[in-house]
Design a protein around this motif. Sequence first.
Motif, PDB file in Angstrom:
ATOM      1  N   VAL A   7      -0.013  -8.149  -0.464  1.00  0.00           N
ATOM      2  CA  VAL A   7      -0.590  -7.149   0.279  1.00  0.00           C
ATOM      3  C   VAL A   7      -1.225  -5.999  -0.522  1.00  0.00           C
ATOM      4  N   TRP A   8      -0.660  -5.516  -1.724  1.00  0.00           N
ATOM      5  CA  TRP A   8      -1.211  -4.490  -2.369  1.00  0.00           C
ATOM      6  C   TRP A   8      -2.115  -5.291  -3.217  1.00  0.00           C
ATOM      7  N   PHE A  35       4.632  -6.128   4.598  1.00  0.00           N
ATOM      8  CA  PHE A  35       4.468  -5.488   3.371  1.00  0.00           C
ATOM      9  C   PHE A  35       6.016  -5.321   2.475  1.00  0.00           C
ATOM     10  N   VAL A  36       6.781  -5.985   3.263  1.00  0.00           N
ATOM     11  CA  VAL A  36       8.144  -6.205   2.577  1.00  0.00           C
ATOM     12  C   VAL A  36       8.392  -7.493   1.773  1.00  0.00           C
ATOM     13  N   ASP A  37       7.756  -8.510   2.684  1.00  0.00           N
ATOM     14  CA  ASP A  37       8.053  -9.971   2.058  1.00  0.00           C
ATOM     15  C   ASP A  37       7.095 -10.449   1.121  1.00  0.00           C
ATOM     16  N   GLU A  38       5.806 -10.012   1.311  1.00  0.00           N
ATOM     17  CA  GLU A  38       4.575 -10.456   0.335  1.00  0.00           C
ATOM     18  C   GLU A  38       4.084  -9.207  -0.102  1.00  0.00           C
ATOM     19  N   THR A  39       4.990  -8.371  -0.956  1.00  0.00           N
ATOM     20  CA  THR A  39       4.292  -7.119  -1.487  1.00  0.00           C
ATOM     21  C   THR A  39       3.117  -7.428  -2.473  1.00  0.00           C
ATOM     22  N   GLU A  40       3.225  -8.239  -3.462  1.00  0.00           N
ATOM     23  CA  GLU A  40       2.186  -8.648  -4.256  1.00  0.00           C
ATOM     24  C   GLU A  40       0.792  -8.880  -3.473  1.00  0.00           C
ATOM     25  N   GLU A  54       5.566   6.082  -5.226  1.00  0.00           N
ATOM     26  CA  GLU A  54       5.746   4.622  -5.098  1.00  0.00           C
ATOM     27  C   GLU A  54       4.436   4.026  -4.605  1.00  0.00           C
ATOM     28  N   LEU A  59       2.617   0.786  -6.713  1.00  0.00           N
ATOM     29  CA  LEU A  59       2.178  -0.403  -5.925  1.00  0.00           C
ATOM     30  C   LEU A  59       0.643  -0.523  -5.727  1.00  0.00           C
TER      31      LEU A  59
END
Length: 501
Positions: free
Chosen positions: A360-361, A353-358, A2, A6
């Motif tokens: 952060v990665w 990391f959960v709310d703003e995944t795009e 995963e 990401l």
Amino acid sequence: MEIFALLIDGMLVALQPLNLTMIVIGVSVGLLIGAMPGLGSVNGVAILLPVTFLVPPGSAIIFLAAIYYGAMYGGAISSITLGIPGASTAVATTFDGRPLAKQGRASLALVTAALASFVGGTVANVLFTLFAPALASVALSFGPPEVFALMLLAFATFVGLGGDDIPKTIFSICFGLVLGSVGFDQISGAPRLVLFEMNGFLQGIGFLVLAIGVYGIGEMLWTIEQSRGEVTKTTPKMTVKGMASDAKEATKRGWKGTIIGSFLGFFVGVLPAAGATPGSLMSYGVAKMVSRKPESFGQGNPDGVAAPEAANNSASTGSMLPMLTLGIPGSPTTAILLGGMVIWGLVPGPRLFVDETEFVWGLIGSFYVSNMAAVLINLAFIPLFIWMLRMPFTVLAPMIFVLSIVGGYAATRDMFDIWLMVVFGIGAFFLRKFDYPLAPAVLAIVLGPIAEPTLRQSLLLSSGDPSIFFTRPVAGPITVIALILIFLPALKLLRRKRKVA
């Protein structure tokens, strides 16, 4: 798997036309900022923060992170070519980078710095990607006793830096600690060592003021004195074949320092408030300790360039980790980045990391792209940096002096610091004349303001009992190793004297 999915998504975000353009511009600007004495990544990111309101928040943070990356690469340029540290993170690069340039091997030094920086950044990016949450919890377990033990270990690695003359090395460290304690006491707030009641001393002695004075003005005076007024210049050669040969030699002679700097720098960078400067200095000291020829350090050893350069790039990525996962800046530059994120409505912490995944990665993906862009741009500009060294020293000397003064004023905007810089330059010249090592004093003024408050906080926690440094599971082993390293040169000296007797 995963994580890799990401990461690929994040790199695709970083390679979008707008983000890629921001990365290339950011790295190029950062390279220039890092090469200018006195500026550094902190000032560069702070100055260019308002510009980022013209683009979306994700692209803005990617741009600022790219400036940070470029500045880490750029700091080595003036350290090697002129002997003036571009930033505090590049001071240790001066120790061996400048001697290599004087020997006509500036190309080797610059290629070594670029490749080590790339490897350090890559190792840090991989560690960041794989172990971000776990390393964030390790960073949280570091209290004042652990931080002080780490600072003690850094001092221990530098005890042997002045060669066999241990008393002079210890004097140099103590002198640096005294300079580091000038100004207001961090705990009680009382003024200390305010000489002649000058108000300028109340703000303390800035590290960049000392570094530019010692390695800019002091080095210039020393070179003038050594040349005795003769017109001197280095005649470095620069060809594509020569660069390939330098890259091969850099890999062969600098791999050990690169590995040490990559891992040690990242670990120190992860610790809140430590930053890249202690990491680069510690890596240089450790690289010298494990070297088969420690006496070659300071004379132009590629390992002495590779270790601090790998470390400061690795630490710059490491310092991002506590900022993103915990909301705690790992360095002054990441503190400004943290402020920018808050302005744009992004709340750093575990939920990011959960709310703003795009976002952060995308940012993590930009670390890889920025690292690749920085090494390519840096290698492309090496011929220009080499051209600077072809000028006679009669031209370079006034240029170094002007750059030192302008760089020092740009950093502090205080004429008191300029006069202080000149005094430090003259003092460094006489210390070199009497064969006192300067590197331990520089280390002490960097680490002293970190070590002193953590020592006092630790003793307050234990009601004055020093056993706290030995009984805690993390601080104990580090303290024991540091003490062994501190007393090891003294034991070697005693054994040598016994043999002579």
